[in-house]
Design an enzyme around this catalytic site. Structure first.
Site, PDB file in Angstrom:
ATOM      1  N   GLN A   1       1.704  -6.571  -4.305  1.00  0.00           N
ATOM      2  CA  GLN A   1       2.291  -6.412  -2.653  1.00  0.00           C
ATOM      3  C   GLN A   1       3.817  -6.157  -1.877  1.00  0.00           C
ATOM      4  O   GLN A   1       3.915  -4.952  -3.246  1.00  0.00           O
ATOM      5  CB  GLN A   1       2.464  -7.917  -1.709  1.00  0.00           C
ATOM      6  CG  GLN A   1       0.740  -8.717  -1.817  1.00  0.00           C
ATOM      7  CD  GLN A   1       0.170  -9.715  -2.859  1.00  0.00           C
ATOM      8  OE1 GLN A   1       0.834 -10.165  -3.712  1.00  0.00           O
ATOM      9  NE2 GLN A   1      -0.982  -8.865  -2.900  1.00  0.00           N
TER      10      GLN A   1
ATOM     11  N   GLY B   1      -4.584  -4.400  -4.292  1.00  0.00           N
ATOM     12  CA  GLY B   1      -5.360  -3.289  -4.144  1.00  0.00           C
ATOM     13  C   GLY B   1      -4.508  -2.217  -4.829  1.00  0.00           C
ATOM     14  O   GLY B   1      -3.816  -1.564  -4.156  1.00  0.00           O
ATOM     15  N   HIS B   2      -4.613  -2.194  -6.326  1.00  0.00           N
ATOM     16  CA  HIS B   2      -4.365  -0.741  -6.418  1.00  0.00           C
ATOM     17  C   HIS B   2      -4.919   0.498  -6.871  1.00  0.00           C
ATOM     18  O   HIS B   2      -6.032   0.155  -8.019  1.00  0.00           O
ATOM     19  CB  HIS B   2      -3.663  -0.889  -8.208  1.00  0.00           C
ATOM     20  CG  HIS B   2      -2.199  -1.186  -7.968  1.00  0.00           C
ATOM     21  ND1 HIS B   2      -1.491  -2.065  -8.980  1.00  0.00           N
ATOM     22  CD2 HIS B   2      -1.342  -2.050  -7.270  1.00  0.00           C
ATOM     23  CE1 HIS B   2      -0.176  -2.152  -8.632  1.00  0.00           C
ATOM     24  NE2 HIS B   2      -0.160  -2.824  -7.137  1.00  0.00           N
TER      25      HIS B   2
ATOM     26  N   LYS C   1       2.021   1.904  -4.597  1.00  0.00           N
ATOM     27  CA  LYS C   1       2.259   1.563  -6.191  1.00  0.00           C
ATOM     28  C   LYS C   1       1.472   1.743  -7.295  1.00  0.00           C
ATOM     29  O   LYS C   1       2.050   2.075  -8.650  1.00  0.00           O
ATOM     30  CB  LYS C   1       2.476  -0.409  -6.470  1.00  0.00           C
ATOM     31  CG  LYS C   1       3.913  -0.725  -5.010  1.00  0.00           C
ATOM     32  CD  LYS C   1       4.199  -1.648  -5.459  1.00  0.00           C
ATOM     33  CE  LYS C   1       2.948  -2.489  -5.183  1.00  0.00           C
ATOM     34  NZ  LYS C   1       2.746  -2.556  -3.594  1.00  0.00           N
TER      35      LYS C   1
ATOM     36  N   ASP D   1       1.025  -1.018  -0.053  1.00  0.00           N
ATOM     37  CA  ASP D   1       0.143   0.164  -0.053  1.00  0.00           C
ATOM     38  C   ASP D   1       1.189   1.183  -0.218  1.00  0.00           C
ATOM     39  O   ASP D   1       0.744   2.385   1.034  1.00  0.00           O
ATOM     40  CB  ASP D   1      -0.767   0.415   1.319  1.00  0.00           C
ATOM     41  CG  ASP D   1      -1.290  -0.805   1.582  1.00  0.00           C
ATOM     42  OD1 ASP D   1      -2.500  -1.964   0.333  1.00  0.00           O
ATOM     43  OD2 ASP D   1      -1.691  -1.893   2.304  1.00  0.00           O
TER      44      ASP D   1
HETATM   45  P1  IMP Z   1      -2.509 -13.063   1.870  1.00  0.00           P
HETATM   46  O1  IMP Z   1      -1.708 -12.502   1.259  1.00  0.00           O
HETATM   47  O2  IMP Z   1      -4.069 -12.530   1.804  1.00  0.00           O
HETATM   48  O3  IMP Z   1      -1.981 -14.528   2.617  1.00  0.00           O
HETATM   49  O4  IMP Z   1      -2.426 -12.246   3.844  1.00  0.00           O
HETATM   50  C1  IMP Z   1      -1.439 -12.345   3.910  1.00  0.00           C
HETATM   51  C2  IMP Z   1      -0.227 -11.106   4.339  1.00  0.00           C
HETATM   52  O5  IMP Z   1       0.008 -10.188   3.115  1.00  0.00           O
HETATM   53  C3  IMP Z   1      -1.660 -10.073   5.134  1.00  0.00           C
HETATM   54  O6  IMP Z   1      -0.753  -9.468   6.554  1.00  0.00           O
HETATM   55  C4  IMP Z   1      -2.694  -9.380   4.426  1.00  0.00           C
HETATM   56  O7  IMP Z   1      -2.546  -7.978   4.996  1.00  0.00           O
HETATM   57  C5  IMP Z   1      -1.020  -8.663   3.304  1.00  0.00           C
HETATM   58  N1  IMP Z   1      -1.267  -8.407   2.323  1.00  0.00           N
HETATM   59  C6  IMP Z   1      -1.646  -8.746   1.083  1.00  0.00           C
HETATM   60  N2  IMP Z   1      -1.545  -8.285  -0.342  1.00  0.00           N
HETATM   61  C7  IMP Z   1      -1.979  -7.265   0.755  1.00  0.00           C
HETATM   62  C8  IMP Z   1      -1.330  -5.817  -0.172  1.00  0.00           C
HETATM   63  O8  IMP Z   1      -1.774  -5.708  -1.562  1.00  0.00           O
HETATM   64  N3  IMP Z   1      -1.167  -4.920   0.471  1.00  0.00           N
HETATM   65  C9  IMP Z   1      -0.826  -4.688   1.906  1.00  0.00           C
HETATM   66  N4  IMP Z   1      -0.874  -6.062   1.942  1.00  0.00           N
HETATM   67  C10 IMP Z   1      -1.261  -6.952   1.412  1.00  0.00           C
END
Ligand code: IMP
Length: 424
Positions: free
Chosen positions: A223, A40-41, A16, A13
């Site tokens: 991510q 999420g962008h 990007k 977040d």
């Molecule tokens: P998962 O990817 O849904 O398995 O989540 C694992 C961890 O990654 C959690 O702490 C989520 O909040 C974090 N996470 C996954 N995708 C994002 C992203 O796009 N931005 C910020 N945190 C993310």
């Protein structure tokens, strides 16, 4: 040539989307190589807000080829609704291609993500509950369903039967949940396959050919570094490799193709989900950053945890990604906060001082941030377009971050719109 990679340098977040969008406007090919709709962008263009989860942001440019590589896990239901919402706003998706090797998120992945989080209780990871971890588990277990299967009903039916029976057993016997009607799942996914078949193509070949033809390529990361399965804050991480190196395996290209690697960070730090966060601010300043910066998740709407800029983290990111430059976003959010703090090192539980990000959670949990103070600012900087237009205190802040992170700061974000950027 050139081929740029954009990666997140903190916990995600970092804005990007905006940097990617600016670079996408100059790219002929945009490639996504890992993660899924956990990302999420938000892209703001001419006042229009686009929230993209799976589709590369190059989609907003009619002539840009948008590619989804083999390393992505794709939820077809969500993906189709993203396609539909773009199409209804007049954005064509004809230049979008998905690698046949990309893994498909199945309904049991989503359910198992929720069930295992519940089972972990207080030790939950705080996942986005999009089925990302379970989908990657199946990929590495070698029983995943891929994009090719989705578009070939006979193969799909066979694979759903094989995997679905096992998943049903786990869901009913281990978690006491309800079994899936596998015929119904097959029928539903065959329909998704029909809708998506025309998008399937070999992304490794397309990227290679584009590079050979001298096209400008941008690899957009999802991510971020501290969510990397190996180099992040394990186990509070995602299940893929958001690092620059992950781009190569997730797309199917060699590292020599890459010409420039840009890391994106915020002028402060945020994180969603659980896990240690050394510079977290559990006070009024933290609330102010959250409210002024609009720090609420694009995917889940969760309030993000907020804290001061942590140079230890970003230096780690510079190293593990081989960053050529940094983009620092949301400098404007720090306006009016008074004296700013920058974390320059950690005091470890044994009293020693380190500037390197600790490899384990156990070490990280016990460390205390060491701060240096920086002069704040009260001027409105959202209209600044050159570095020299920034107040002297802002310039000093940026230069200090550059020194501490050991990386050039090439872009500075001063507001949400695509135009609110200073390029150096
Ligand atoms: P998962 O990817 O849904 O398995 O989540 C694992 C961890 O990654 C959690 O702490 C989520 O909040 C974090 N996470 C996954 N995708 C994002 C992203 O796009 N931005 C910020 N945190 C993310």
């Amino acid at each position: 040539m050139p081929a740029n990679i954009v990666v997140g340098s903190q916990w995600g977040d970092e804005g990007k989307g905006k940097i990617i969008d600016i670079l996408a406007s100059r790219a002929e090919v945009v490639v996504r190589s890992q993660g899924g709709n956990n990302a999420g962008h938000t892209v703001v263009n001419n006042g229009e807000v686009y929230k993209l989860h799976l589709i590369p942001s190059g989609i907003l440019y009619p002539d840009t080829l948008c590619l989804i590589g083999a390393g992505v896990v794709l939820d077809p239901k969500d993906f189709i609704s993203e396609l539909d919402s773009l199409e209804t706003r007049g954005i064509s998706t004809k230049n979008l291609k998905i690698d046949p090797r990309a893994q498909i998120v199945m309904p049991w992945h989503i359910q198992l993500d929720g069930l295992s989080e519940k089972f972990r209780g207080n030790s939950d990871i705080g996942t986005t509950k999009r089925g990302i971890g379970p989908a990657y588990m199946d990929k590495y277990e070698r029983c995943g369903i891929r994009m090719y299967d989705l578009c070939h009903p006979d193969v799909l039916a066979e694979k759903i039967k094989a995997t679905g029976n096992l998943k049903n057993k786990i869901i009913t016997a281990v978690y006491g949940g309800e079994a899936y009607d596998l015929d119904a799942v097959t029928a539903e996914y065959i329909e998704y396959g029909k809708r998506l078949a025309s998008y399937m193509d070999d992304v490794s070949v397309l990227t290679y050919e584009a590079d050979k033809a001298g096209k400008t390529i941008m690899f957009e990361g999802a991510q971020a570094t501290l969510l990397d399965i190996d180099f992040g804050t394990y186990p509070y991480v995602t299940s893929s490799h958001p690092l620059s190196a992950g781009v190569c395996v997730g797309t199917g290209v060699g590292p020599r193709m890459i010409t420039n690697i840009i890391g994106v960070a915020k002028a402060y730090t945020t994180r969603v989900g659980k896990g240690p966060f050394p510079t977290e601010l559990d006070d009024e300043i933290g609330d102010k950053i959250r409210n002024v910066g609009g720090e609420f998740g694009t995917t889940t709407g969760r309030p993000r945890r907020t804290g001061w800029f942590d140079a230890v983290i970003v230096r780690h990111s510079v190293r593990v990604n081989g960053l050529d430059g940094l983009a620092i976003n949301k400098l404007d959010t720090l306006c009016g906060l008074g004296t700013l703090k920058i974390c320059v090192g950690y005091k470890m539980p044994d009293g020693s001082i380190t500037k390197n990000f600790p490899p384990t959670l156990e070490e990280l949990s016990g460390c205390e941030p060491i701060y240096e103070e920086a002069e704040g600012f009260t001027e409105d900087i959202t209209g600044c377009r050159t570095f020299e237009e920034l107040p002297a205190s802002c310039q000093k802040y940026i230069k200090r971050l550059e020194e501490l992170c050991e990386c050039k700061i090439a872009m500075i974000g001063v507001g949400p719109d695509r135009s609110q950027i200073i390029e150096r």
